[in-house]
Design a protein around this motif. Sequence first.
Motif, PDB file in Angstrom:
ATOM      1  N   ALA A 114       0.815  -1.218   0.000  1.00 39.76           N
ATOM      2  CA  ALA A 114       0.000   0.000   0.000  1.00 39.76           C
ATOM      3  C   ALA A 114       0.849   1.269   0.000  1.00 39.76           C
ATOM      4  CB  ALA A 114      -0.930   0.005   1.211  1.00 39.76           C
ATOM      5  N   THR A 115       2.143   1.140   0.301  1.00 40.82           N
ATOM      6  CA  THR A 115       3.019   2.313   0.349  1.00 40.82           C
ATOM      7  C   THR A 115       3.387   2.780  -1.055  1.00 40.82           C
ATOM      8  OG1 THR A 115       5.070   1.006   0.394  1.00 40.82           O
ATOM      9  CG2 THR A 115       3.994   1.455   2.516  1.00 40.82           C
ATOM     10  N   VAL A 121       6.288  -2.035  -6.978  1.00 38.23           N
ATOM     11  CA  VAL A 121       6.351  -3.495  -6.897  1.00 38.23           C
ATOM     12  C   VAL A 121       5.110  -4.105  -7.519  1.00 38.23           C
ATOM     13  CG1 VAL A 121       6.377  -5.466  -5.310  1.00 38.23           C
ATOM     14  CG2 VAL A 121       7.840  -3.496  -4.854  1.00 38.23           C
ATOM     15  N   GLN A 122       3.936  -3.514  -7.248  1.00 39.27           N
ATOM     16  CA  GLN A 122       2.690  -4.028  -7.811  1.00 39.27           C
ATOM     17  C   GLN A 122       2.680  -3.944  -9.337  1.00 39.27           C
ATOM     18  OE1 GLN A 122      -1.169  -3.086  -5.805  1.00 39.27           O
ATOM     19  NE2 GLN A 122       0.121  -1.753  -4.542  1.00 39.27           N
ATOM     20  N   ASP A 123       3.167  -2.834  -9.866  1.00 34.26           N
ATOM     21  CA  ASP A 123       3.197  -2.660 -11.324  1.00 34.26           C
ATOM     22  C   ASP A 123       4.024  -3.764 -11.978  1.00 34.26           C
ATOM     23  OD1 ASP A 123       1.600  -0.432 -11.228  1.00 34.26           O
ATOM     24  OD2 ASP A 123       3.275   0.993 -11.211  1.00 34.26           O
ATOM     25  N   VAL A 153       7.179 -15.860  -7.204  1.00 32.75           N
ATOM     26  CA  VAL A 153       8.002 -16.677  -6.310  1.00 32.75           C
ATOM     27  C   VAL A 153       8.955 -15.783  -5.525  1.00 32.75           C
ATOM     28  CG1 VAL A 153       9.801 -18.448  -6.212  1.00 32.75           C
ATOM     29  CG2 VAL A 153       7.844 -18.747  -7.744  1.00 32.75           C
ATOM     30  N   ALA A 154       9.564 -14.815  -6.215  1.00 37.20           N
ATOM     31  CA  ALA A 154      10.503 -13.898  -5.567  1.00 37.20           C
ATOM     32  C   ALA A 154       9.805 -13.039  -4.519  1.00 37.20           C
ATOM     33  CB  ALA A 154      11.170 -13.013  -6.612  1.00 37.20           C
ATOM     34  N   LEU A 155       8.604 -12.568  -4.836  1.00 38.98           N
ATOM     35  CA  LEU A 155       7.859 -11.721  -3.904  1.00 38.98           C
ATOM     36  C   LEU A 155       7.484 -12.499  -2.644  1.00 38.98           C
ATOM     37  CD1 LEU A 155       6.480  -9.018  -3.289  1.00 38.98           C
ATOM     38  CD2 LEU A 155       4.450  -9.871  -4.476  1.00 38.98           C
ATOM     39  N   PRO A 214      12.144  -7.655  -3.663  1.00 36.27           N
ATOM     40  CA  PRO A 214      11.931  -8.981  -4.269  1.00 36.27           C
ATOM     41  C   PRO A 214      12.966  -9.315  -5.345  1.00 36.27           C
ATOM     42  CG  PRO A 214       9.855  -7.782  -4.116  1.00 36.27           C
ATOM     43  CD  PRO A 214      10.946  -6.815  -3.786  1.00 36.27           C
ATOM     44  N   GLU A 215      13.514  -8.295  -5.996  1.00 40.50           N
ATOM     45  CA  GLU A 215      14.452  -8.529  -7.098  1.00 40.50           C
ATOM     46  C   GLU A 215      15.720  -9.257  -6.654  1.00 40.50           C
ATOM     47  OE1 GLU A 215      11.569  -5.591  -8.194  1.00 40.50           O
ATOM     48  OE2 GLU A 215      12.933  -5.680  -6.478  1.00 40.50           O
ATOM     49  N   ARG A 216      15.990  -9.297  -5.345  1.00 40.63           N
ATOM     50  CA  ARG A 216      17.198  -9.975  -4.876  1.00 40.63           C
ATOM     51  C   ARG A 216      17.155 -11.475  -5.191  1.00 40.63           C
ATOM     52  NH1 ARG A 216      18.641  -8.377  -0.345  1.00 40.63           N
ATOM     53  NH2 ARG A 216      16.963  -6.898   0.172  1.00 40.63           N
ATOM     54  N   TRP A 217      15.950 -11.996  -5.484  1.00 40.19           N
ATOM     55  CA  TRP A 217      15.795 -13.423  -5.766  1.00 40.19           C
ATOM     56  C   TRP A 217      15.788 -13.735  -7.258  1.00 40.19           C
ATOM     57  CZ3 TRP A 217      16.715 -16.010  -1.565  1.00 40.19           C
ATOM     58  CH2 TRP A 217      16.400 -15.446  -0.321  1.00 40.19           C
ATOM     59  N   LEU A 218      15.897 -12.694  -8.096  1.00 38.65           N
ATOM     60  CA  LEU A 218      15.935 -12.893  -9.535  1.00 38.65           C
ATOM     61  C   LEU A 218      17.390 -12.942  -9.987  1.00 38.65           C
ATOM     62  CD1 LEU A 218      13.124 -10.382 -10.578  1.00 38.65           C
ATOM     63  CD2 LEU A 218      12.912 -12.849 -10.183  1.00 38.65           C
TER      64      LEU A 218
END
Length: 318
Positions: A114-115, A121-123, A153-155, A214-218
């Motif tokens: 919501a921030t 991140v949602q986009d 999965v990353a999120l 989340p991008e740290r997992w990509l």
Amino acid sequence: MVICYGTRFTSVEDPVLLDLLDATEKVSTLRSTNRNLQDYVPLLRLLPNSPRTAQAKEAVDEKTAAPCTTESLLNDSSKSKLTLDDLKAITVSLVSGGFETMATTSSAALGFLATQEGQAVQDRFYDSLMSTYGSVTTAWDKVVVEEENEYTVALVREMLRYYAPIQFLPQRKTEKPFLWEGITIPKGITVIQNAQSINHDKGLYGEDADKFRPERWLKEETQGVSPPPAPYHYAFGAGSRACPAIAISNRLLYTTFARLILLFRVQADTDGLMDTNYITYNRDPTLQTCKPKDHSFRLILRSEDEKLMEECFQMSRQ
């Protein structure tokens, strides 16, 4: 509630639901790793009027046995009867997980989305789902049976890393001696894992370990720091005594958030955003399971055509 108890509730005011939530919080309080000092200071166990002792004695004095897994294990008359340590381990696992931990992760993640930072991140989340599945209806159907979208999965992985629902994991006892950084840890020692600290270790996750990313997992966006391999984080613990519900928990979060973002945008509400700091967001640090402080957000339908939402809901009903 369906997964844990086989029951679906149509109202948040349902008395059975409220009773379950109340009982769960009492259990969480009773066996909290970081609330009950008498677990670590034996002298305190002699005090006659401690709230925990009084509550336990009241339950025992009623002499009622509810039909449950633990009762059936205790009354097992087969030759392969479990030891007392086995029973304790099973009971601890049963009361440590479930809908309470899922709710913590979901609520905290929605508070972040919501921030202003969460909007970006949602986009990316929505665009990634469309890239993988092609349409909202196809994605709605597929996310229940597969985990093919890498960003989802990353999120989910980052949700569990950043907002560990149980900060101090249930105690584990060493089964054999082992060497750790030059020190021999003997057999029979109780170990408490600080999941929150492990999950934000900059040696494991890089200098931005305190950031929700989340991008740290990509693989293509690790910024030169390779993310840790399985178990990835310690929200479920690790090793042979890790949470047995890892697979279904990941699938539930994957499905829930994918379907949510397919139809809705999470936006800020005038009543106030959540404190998104992974330490201070917790309303009561003495409870076993974290509970985010009160916050609110709005779910805005992505499509002005409500027929798309109804089509998805009808697919679920069928």
